[in-house]
Scaffold this motif. Structure first.
Motif, mmCIF file in Angstrom:
data_model
loop_
_atom_site.group_PDB
_atom_site.id
_atom_site.type_symbol
_atom_site.label_atom_id
_atom_site.label_comp_id
_atom_site.label_asym_id
_atom_site.label_seq_id
_atom_site.Cartn_x
_atom_site.Cartn_y
_atom_site.Cartn_z
ATOM 1 N N LEU A 313 0.832 -1.198 0.000
ATOM 2 C CA LEU A 313 0.000 0.000 0.000
ATOM 3 C C LEU A 313 0.869 1.251 0.000
ATOM 4 N N ALA A 314 1.898 1.272 0.825
ATOM 5 C CA ALA A 314 2.765 2.449 0.913
ATOM 6 C C ALA A 314 3.458 2.723 -0.424
ATOM 7 N N PHE A 315 3.938 1.672 -1.074
ATOM 8 C CA PHE A 315 4.614 1.842 -2.361
ATOM 9 C C PHE A 315 3.640 2.350 -3.423
ATOM 10 N N ALA A 316 2.444 1.774 -3.434
ATOM 11 C CA ALA A 316 1.437 2.233 -4.392
ATOM 12 C C ALA A 316 1.099 3.703 -4.162
ATOM 13 N N ARG A 317 0.869 4.061 -2.902
ATOM 14 C CA ARG A 317 0.484 5.429 -2.578
ATOM 15 C C ARG A 317 1.587 6.431 -2.911
ATOM 16 N N ASP A 318 2.826 6.074 -2.593
ATOM 17 C CA ASP A 318 3.922 7.035 -2.695
ATOM 18 C C ASP A 318 4.622 7.028 -4.050
ATOM 19 N N VAL A 319 4.498 5.943 -4.793
ATOM 20 C CA VAL A 319 5.239 5.834 -6.056
ATOM 21 C C VAL A 319 4.316 5.633 -7.252
ATOM 22 N N VAL A 320 3.491 4.590 -7.222
ATOM 23 C CA VAL A 320 2.691 4.243 -8.395
ATOM 24 C C VAL A 320 1.570 5.242 -8.640
ATOM 25 N N PHE A 321 0.827 5.589 -7.612
ATOM 26 C CA PHE A 321 -0.273 6.542 -7.796
ATOM 27 C C PHE A 321 0.219 7.869 -8.385
ATOM 28 N N PRO A 322 1.266 8.487 -7.839
ATOM 29 C CA PRO A 322 1.755 9.730 -8.458
ATOM 30 C C PRO A 322 2.200 9.535 -9.911
#
Length: 450
Positions: A313-322
């Motif tokens: 979740l943290a990786f998605a929120r901080d890297v993939v979503f942006p």
């Protein structure tokens, strides 16, 4: 002059074909060591690939062996006879029960892969197997049966999580459309996911210099993505853009097809066995074989190895979503729902089992997927095309992942011991293993013995 040249060319081609064909007709017993027997196994796989375009997933052995198979086009009956002969020669050199380590591992792997090849030959000759019989024959495993009630319990939880009017599948589709990656952002999001997966893998696994892969975007396929391993530590990863691609999907695909999944698996097998030990049998990958259950199971489980617990979740929120141009503040709600949807993954296996066993037709199987797996009509249609093409191969994902997870955790690789989990994961992807060996204490685990 042209006629003479044509006749001369045809004579040469015919002569080559006769020489090649005689290798199969004679089925020599010379060379009873594993290297000679392994070469015969590789040639059988390449020969069968002439009858089944999906069978040879990868080959990077001697080019002349492939050319010989293409010229000879050995009939299925000859392949069956040669495989039977090879099975007998293998049986004659069965290792002693006390012999463990790599010799036993190698023997067991080739013998079971050959058994799977013989089953595939029989299927191409018209033999009909039920779903579970087929998966056992080809993949050395049978997927557990999940009742409809199990899926209905999860769907009831999703009803509460996604309240509103209309069918749950429609509400789910409305919810997750917010997390579709715009086509213009797809490559950036996928490469960001690849970079994160690779960095996490390299922190635990040493890969040879020069390993790499290229990415291509394709359409018109029955699968979501595919790794085509080319040898020399190089892959081509194709991503199918027929359907919308969601934020978490790029993480799954980057891990599954790349790091620490198929690409890393193939690189390590090439390095450790084809190059370092000369094991020709690992220069070819027959898709419909036990090797696939380990490959798909580790590739799926690799997502959770690379991103344990809340780290995904943290990786998605901080890297993939942006990178995808999505709102990071919505990531937590997205993964809250995905955690529940994941419990429905065996619905694809049940749809395939019912469909291939003749209990339901294709439209009914697609309807089951839409209702019990919450797949869109477009996705369920694609899934049915996949089942038509690959049949019981579908078990290799969910059942393979569960088998890998159980084995790793039984050896101490629990979620609370990440170093041990990575160590065991690397052990699985860097040696030729059989699914049935993971259900025991696995006396065939590799050792330094050659």
């Amino acid at each position: 002059m042209r006629t003479r040249r044509l006749v001369f060319t045809l004579v040469i081609v015919a002569a080559v074909a006769v020489v090649v064909f005689q290798w199969w007709r004679v089925r020599p017993r010379s060379g009873s060591d594993m290297t000679a027997l392994a070469e015969r196994y590789v040639r059988l796989v390449l020969a069968l690939g002439q009858h089944d375009p999906d069978y040879v997933d990868a080959y990077y052995g001697p080019a002349e062996w492939r050319t010989e198979a293409q010229h000879a086009k050995v009939p299925l009956a000859e392949i069956e006879a040669a495989a039977t002969d090879l099975a007998g020669d293998l049986k004659a050199i069965t290792p002693a029960p006390a012999e463990v380590g790599l010799p036993q591992l190698r023997y067991s792997f080739v013998a079971r892969q050959l058994e799977s090849l013989r089953a595939r030959v029989s299927m191409l000759q018209g033999r009909k197997l039920r779903f579970d019989e087929e998966s056992q024959a080809l993949y050395d495993a049978v997927a557990p049966v999940h009742s409809e009630e199990e899926f209905l319990r999860t769907l009831a939880l999703l009803e509460q999580r996604l309240p509103g009017a209309g069918p749950l599948a429609d509400r789910y589709e409305t919810f997750r459309v917010r997390f579709v990656i715009p086509p213009a952002r797809l490559d950036a999001a996928f490469r960001a996911a690849i970079d994160g997966c690779r960095a996490r893998t390299l922190a635990h696994v040493t890969l040879p210099q020069g390993e790499n892969f290229s990415v291509e975007y394709v359409t018109g396929k029955s699968w979501s993505a595919y790794n085509w391993y080319k040898g020399d530590y190089r892959s081509v990863i194709q991503v199918n853009t027929d359907l919308p691609i969601h934020a978490d999907t790029v993480i799954i695909l980057a891990c599954h097809e790349g790091y620490p999944g198929h690409h890393v698996n193939n690189v390590l097998l090439e390095k450790n066995f084809v190059r370092d030990r000369g094991w020709h049998e690992l220069s070819v990958y027959p898709l419909f074989s036990p090797q696939s259950l380990i490959a798909e199971g580790t590739a799926d489980f690799g997502v959770r190895v690379a991103f344990p617990g809340p780290e995904r979740l943290a990786f998605a929120r901080d890297v993939v979503f942006p990178a995808a141009g999505l709102d990071p503040s919505t990531a937590a709600a997205y993964y809250d729902v995905l955690d529940l949807v994941r419990r429905l993954r065996y619905a694809s296996v049940e749809a395939a089992r019912r469909y291939l066993d003749g209990q339901v037709d294709a439209p009914a199987a697609a309807s089951w997927l839409e209702t019990h797996a919450l797949q869109s009509p477009e996705r369920s249609a694609q899934q049915i095309r996949f089942i038509d093409q690959y049949r019981s191969y579908v078990i290799n994902y969910s059942a393979g992942e569960d088998l890998v997870e159980r084995w790793i955790e039984s050896q101490g690789g629990t979620a609370s011991n990440q170093e041990r989990r990575w160590e065991l994961f690397e052990e699985l992807i860097s040696s030729p293993r059989l699914p049935s060996s993971l259900t025991t204490h696995d006396s065939q685990r590799p050792t330094s013995k050659n």
